[in-house]
Design a protein around this motif. Structure first.
Motif, PDB file in Angstrom:
ATOM      1  N   THR A 228       8.717  10.043   0.469  1.00 15.96           N
ATOM      2  CA  THR A 228       8.337  10.356  -0.892  1.00 15.96           C
ATOM      3  C   THR A 228       7.110  11.259  -0.869  1.00 15.96           C
ATOM      4  O   THR A 228       6.501  11.456   0.185  1.00 15.96           O
ATOM      5  N   ALA A 229       6.720  11.723  -2.081  1.00 17.62           N
ATOM      6  CA  ALA A 229       5.578  12.630  -2.226  1.00 17.62           C
ATOM      7  C   ALA A 229       5.703  13.827  -1.285  1.00 17.62           C
ATOM      8  O   ALA A 229       4.729  14.288  -0.707  1.00 17.62           O
ATOM      9  N   TYR A 230       6.938  14.299  -1.160  1.00 14.02           N
ATOM     10  CA  TYR A 230       7.228  15.428  -0.272  1.00 14.02           C
ATOM     11  C   TYR A 230       7.443  16.680  -1.097  1.00 14.02           C
ATOM     12  O   TYR A 230       8.430  16.788  -1.820  1.00 14.02           O
ATOM     13  N   CYS A 274      13.806   9.129   4.450  1.00 18.59           N
ATOM     14  CA  CYS A 274      12.349   9.243   4.386  1.00 18.59           C
ATOM     15  C   CYS A 274      11.917  10.611   4.894  1.00 18.59           C
ATOM     16  O   CYS A 274      12.610  11.266   5.663  1.00 18.59           O
ATOM     17  N   SER A 275      10.737  11.031   4.471  1.00 17.29           N
ATOM     18  CA  SER A 275      10.295  12.411   4.672  1.00 17.29           C
ATOM     19  C   SER A 275       9.355  12.550   5.864  1.00 17.29           C
ATOM     20  O   SER A 275       8.884  11.575   6.434  1.00 17.29           O
ATOM     21  N   TYR A 276       9.059  13.816   6.221  1.00 16.49           N
ATOM     22  CA  TYR A 276       8.204  14.111   7.377  1.00 16.49           C
ATOM     23  C   TYR A 276       6.744  13.739   7.144  1.00 16.49           C
ATOM     24  O   TYR A 276       6.033  13.351   8.069  1.00 16.49           O
ATOM     25  N   ASN A 277       6.271  13.926   5.923  1.00 13.27           N
ATOM     26  CA  ASN A 277       4.839  13.840   5.648  1.00 13.27           C
ATOM     27  C   ASN A 277       4.309  12.416   5.753  1.00 13.27           C
ATOM     28  O   ASN A 277       5.064  11.442   5.686  1.00 13.27           O
ATOM     29  N   PRO A 283       2.733   7.779   8.077  1.00  8.98           N
ATOM     30  CA  PRO A 283       4.002   8.510   8.031  1.00  8.98           C
ATOM     31  C   PRO A 283       5.015   7.780   7.162  1.00  8.98           C
ATOM     32  O   PRO A 283       5.185   6.557   7.279  1.00  8.98           O
ATOM     33  N   ALA A 284       5.686   8.518   6.291  1.00  4.39           N
ATOM     34  CA  ALA A 284       6.615   7.891   5.348  1.00  4.39           C
ATOM     35  C   ALA A 284       7.667   7.059   6.067  1.00  4.39           C
ATOM     36  O   ALA A 284       8.085   6.007   5.572  1.00  4.39           O
ATOM     37  N   LEU A 290       6.665   1.259   1.740  1.00  4.25           N
ATOM     38  CA  LEU A 290       7.587   2.195   1.100  1.00  4.25           C
ATOM     39  C   LEU A 290       9.043   1.863   1.406  1.00  4.25           C
ATOM     40  O   LEU A 290       9.895   1.866   0.515  1.00  4.25           O
ATOM     41  N   LEU A 291       9.329   1.592   2.671  1.00  4.86           N
ATOM     42  CA  LEU A 291      10.725   1.418   3.072  1.00  4.86           C
ATOM     43  C   LEU A 291      11.218  -0.004   2.815  1.00  4.86           C
ATOM     44  O   LEU A 291      12.108  -0.224   1.993  1.00  4.86           O
TER      45      LEU A 291
END
Length: 796
Positions: A228-230, A274-277, A283-284, A290-291
């Motif tokens: 998220t927030a990517y 899930c994203s890279y950032n 890390p996401a 988050l997960l």
């Protein structure tokens, strides 16, 4: 999605899956895994394998299969290339395919060749969203999943597609806006749930008919990404692989996470990526909160969580998070809730991580359980007979091609139409100057995650703007620029000469994937190079009316064209897909009356000087000189606002039977919560109640009469906003809470009914990330303030 896999690995996968789903050593297609004849041919006794017993639940069958595997066999199923288990008759499988706006060969799971050379290419999501047509979004998903099933039957695709992209387009400079449904989280989430249901739903098995959603069949499996927030890819040397998204809980809940929550809870998506950032330092793909807590527990995902490709490697090599080694990294991500690794880090390192006590084998088992249940729901183990007949004749059908054209027409937005110059008259022997760097666009129109850009296939057909306009007149074409970067003006003269003698001039300009793309953010929001000079010179010289068409995803500051009286009309066409050229021509010549609306704000050029792309702040910050972001928090000057779009006819609204007040008697478990107010505002005795405590099922209903007072049939998009009580600090200016596209014949009217949940429509998110329903005078705004209606909320 997607960092390329290491070259050696990618070549191996591409070669290994010239047939996607095969028995080891035979390369023979088969209908489904638990086919008794198949097991007999393999010399295995199917009766001894409970995971093939159709009388058992998917959950029980998947658990049985996992328990029969050795640790080594288990970890070899945890990458996007699952190696299978030959001794149990479990074949290889490739998880990674893409279907953002049509089937793509990005990812090794889907491929094209002479026997299957193409699939239908629809407009990119940013333009499809501009239609504000939920049924269209769902229908496109259904059409794509039909082609996906056909390719699966032909051995050219898997059934797991890592689409759609549902990140909010927070800033116009982000390179991946082309993939998104725009800047409003509610619209993005609504697009996601409709598109996902189009991809996944087997007719007659919608989720409300199943108590256990893990048993619900899937047509194909979709994936909402990137959580998220990517929304930073590569800006001034800051890349997504090392970016740490610093974001408040309020913005996470209200904006960045909301589309994903809608995708999981309303769309019942079977996968989240899930994203890279990093998000606030973590890390996401390694964030337990988050997960596991949010996606898995709070939202109740029925499916699996997958990493963006090589995210585990990125965590180690780019983020250098905690300076962990490979085994520790995979143990963290598995425990956080990451089930599948797009890449090789799980298959290479999880076995030793378990043996060295860094992660439990039970965590591996749980991930495999989720993965196998999804494969069973897809019919990979038992078959889906209703799709067996699908084949090459179901790809690029006339109906799908027409749907692609309809999507482009519905999304195109009319931004300017001085003196009703459009639609252009269709006259015999009409001469047209069609000029600009996109005047003969083909590959550009289909954007990214589309196979033609990779020279391994082509859409069913192309309709370039030149093709489209040639059906309405005699065309004189001049590019004006060698490409969109338009670094010199050597070709402008020919475009000017063409305009001098034409009855009408159409300039097709804008940007492309060399300007905005994955791994490429913009530094400004202007037309590149000498495109402005080209447009102005052509307009000055033109004999007849001048129409400017802009192809782009993110907004472009074309204030010069908006204010130039010699440019009579402007349209935005996004990246309109393979049928885009004809769609643009049909709109300009009035065969189709435009009804699209902008799904994002078009800011003035100096906006980018006021706030860095890397600041995720949505609310304005006067101390830093930061403006707000998106229409919800920005009230400064724009080139064109969110939701803007003109028509060739005129609509007027009348509000029918709307409520003006709502009161709630509180019980002893419902407690008032404070909110911050501006100085001088009279604070209510009970400012707000937690929405979770309200158990809010109450809806307010009203009707809008939409009257077409013009002489042309047309589509109108009715946008319903809510505005919170005045004086509350830190909340939005307004928020979109409902929309509907309606077709209204000339000189007639239609009544459009709206039913809106009180809490969803009038709730806000406070500074701590709590969803609350404030008391006070709320306001319902229809369209651009055509109707303003108050609703008083009180607690007693």
């Amino acid at each position: 999605m997607a960092k390329p896999l290491r070259l050696v690995h990618y070549i191996y996968l591409t070669f290994a899956f010239s047939v996607i789903y095969t028995d080891a050593g035979t390369h023979r297609n088969f209908t489904y895994v638990c086919d008794p004849a198949r097991y007999a041919q393999l010399g295995l006794d199917i009766k001894s394998l409970p995971f093939c017993d159709k009388k058992l639940s998917y959950d029980v069958r998947a658990r049985d299969l996992v328990r029969q595997l050795t640790l080594h066999e288990k970890v070899r199923q945890l990458g996007n290339h699952a190696y299978g288990v030959p001794r149990l008759g479990i074949p290889e499988y490739e998880w990674w395919s893409e279907a953002l706006h049509g089937l793509s060969n990005v990812g090794p799971g889907t491929f094209f060749d002479n026997s299957v050379p193409h699939a239908t290419s629809y407009p990119t999501p940013i333009l499809t969203t501009a239609s504000f047509n939920e049924s269209l979004w769902n229908t496109i998903g259904k059409a794509i999943s039909t082609e996906a099933r056909a390719l699966y039957n032909l051995g050219h695709a898997g059934l797991t597609f890592w689409s759609p992209t549902i990140n909010v387009a927070r800033d116009p400079r982000w390179g991946r806006i082309i993939e998104t449904p725009g800047e409003d989280p509610f619209v993005v989430g609504t697009y996601a749930m409709n598109y996902v249901r189009g991809l996944q739903d087997v007719e007659g098995t919608e989720s409300n008919k199943y108590k256990d959603l893990n048993s619900r069949p899937l047509k194909v499996s979709a994936c909402c990404k990137h959580f998220t927030a990517y929304d930073v890819d590569n800006w001034k040397g800051i890349e997504r692989y090392n970016f740490d998204a610093r974001v408040t809980e309020q913005d996470l809940v209200e904006t960045f996470n909301r589309p994903f929550q809608m995708c999981v809870q309303n769309g019942d998506v079977s996968s989240v990526m899930c994203s890279y950032n990093r998000v606030n330092g973590i890390p996401a793909c390694a964030d337990h909160k988050l997960l596991k807590e949010t996606i898995r527990q709070d939202w109740d995902l029925h499916g699996y969580i997958v990493a963006d490709c090589d995210s585990v490697e990125v965590m180690i090599k780019d983020h250098k998070w905690l300076n962990v080694d490979n085994e520790t990294a995979v143990s963290y991500t598995l425990q956080a809730g990451l089930d599948l690794d797009c890449g090789v880090y799980y298959t290479d390192n999880v076995e030793n991580a378990v043996k060295h006590g860094k992660v439990r084998e039970g965590d591996v088992d749980q991930s495999l359980q989720y993965l196998y249940v999804v494969l069973m729901r897809l019919g990979i183990f038992d078959g889906q007979p209703q799709y067996n007949s699908l084949g090459i004749n179901d790809v690029c059908t006339s109906a799908h091609i027409e749907l692609a054209g309809e999507a482009a027409r519905e999304g195109i937005v009319l931004l300017k139409n001085d003196n009703g110059i459009l639609p252009l008259a269709t006259e015999r022997n009409k001469t047209l100057a069609v000029v600009g760097p996109h005047a003969n666009a083909s590959v550009t129109m289909i954007g990214n995650y589309a196979f033609a850009a990779y020279n391994k296939g082509s859409p069913c057909r192309y309709s370039t703007p030149l093709n489209g306009f040639s059906s309405y007149g005699s065309v004189n074409y001049a590019a004006g620029c060698s490409n969109v970067k338009c670094v010199d003006g050597n070709l402008i003269g020919a475009a000017v000469e063409a305009a001098k003698i034409a009855d009408a001039t159409i300039i097709v300009a804008g940007i492309d994937l060399s300007i905005e793309a994955e791994s490429l953010d913009r530094l400004d929001i202007l037309l590149p190079g000498k495109q402005t000079d080209l447009i102005n010179q052509v307009a000055d010289a033109a004999k007849g009316p001048v129409v400017l068409v802009i192809m782009s995803a993110g907004g472009v500051d074309i204030s010069f064209a908006k204010s130039n009286p010699k440019i009579h009309a402007i349209l935005w066409a996004g990246y309109p897909g393979a049928e885009g050229g004809q769609a643009i021509a049909d709109v300009i010549f009035g065969k189709y009356n435009p009804g699209g609306r902008l799904p994002l704000t078009w800011y003035q050029a100096d906006y980018v000087d006021k706030i860095p792309l890397t600041s995720l702040q949505l609310r304005p910050d006067d101390s830093k000189g930061y403006p707000g972001r998106t229409y919800k928090f920005y009230d400064g000057p724009t080139v064109f606002p969110y939701g803007y779009g003109l028509s060739y006819t005129k609509f007027i609204y009348t509000l029918k039977a709307a409520p003006s007040k709502w009161s709630k008697k509180l019980n002893k478990f419902q407690h008032c919560r404070d909110l911050p107010y501006k100085n001088g505002t009279i604070k209510p005795s009970c400012p707000a109640i937690l929405i979770d405590d309200l158990r809010c099922h109450k809806k307010f209903t009203f009707d809008i009469e939409v009257k077409n007072v013009g002489n042309r049939d047309g589509d109108e998009v009715v946008l319903i906003y809510s505005q919170p009580p005045l004086g509350i600090l830190g909340t939005h200016i307004k928020q979109l809470i409902k929309f509907q596209r309606v077709s209204v014949a000339a000189r007639t009217s239609k009544l459009v009914h709206f039913a809106i949940n009180i809490c969803q429509g009038l709730g806000i998110v406070d500074s701590n990330g709590n969803a609350v329903l404030p008391s006070g005078s709320h306001t319902i705004i229809v369209g651009d303030h055509q109707i303003v209606h108050p609703i008083q909320l009180t607690y007693n």
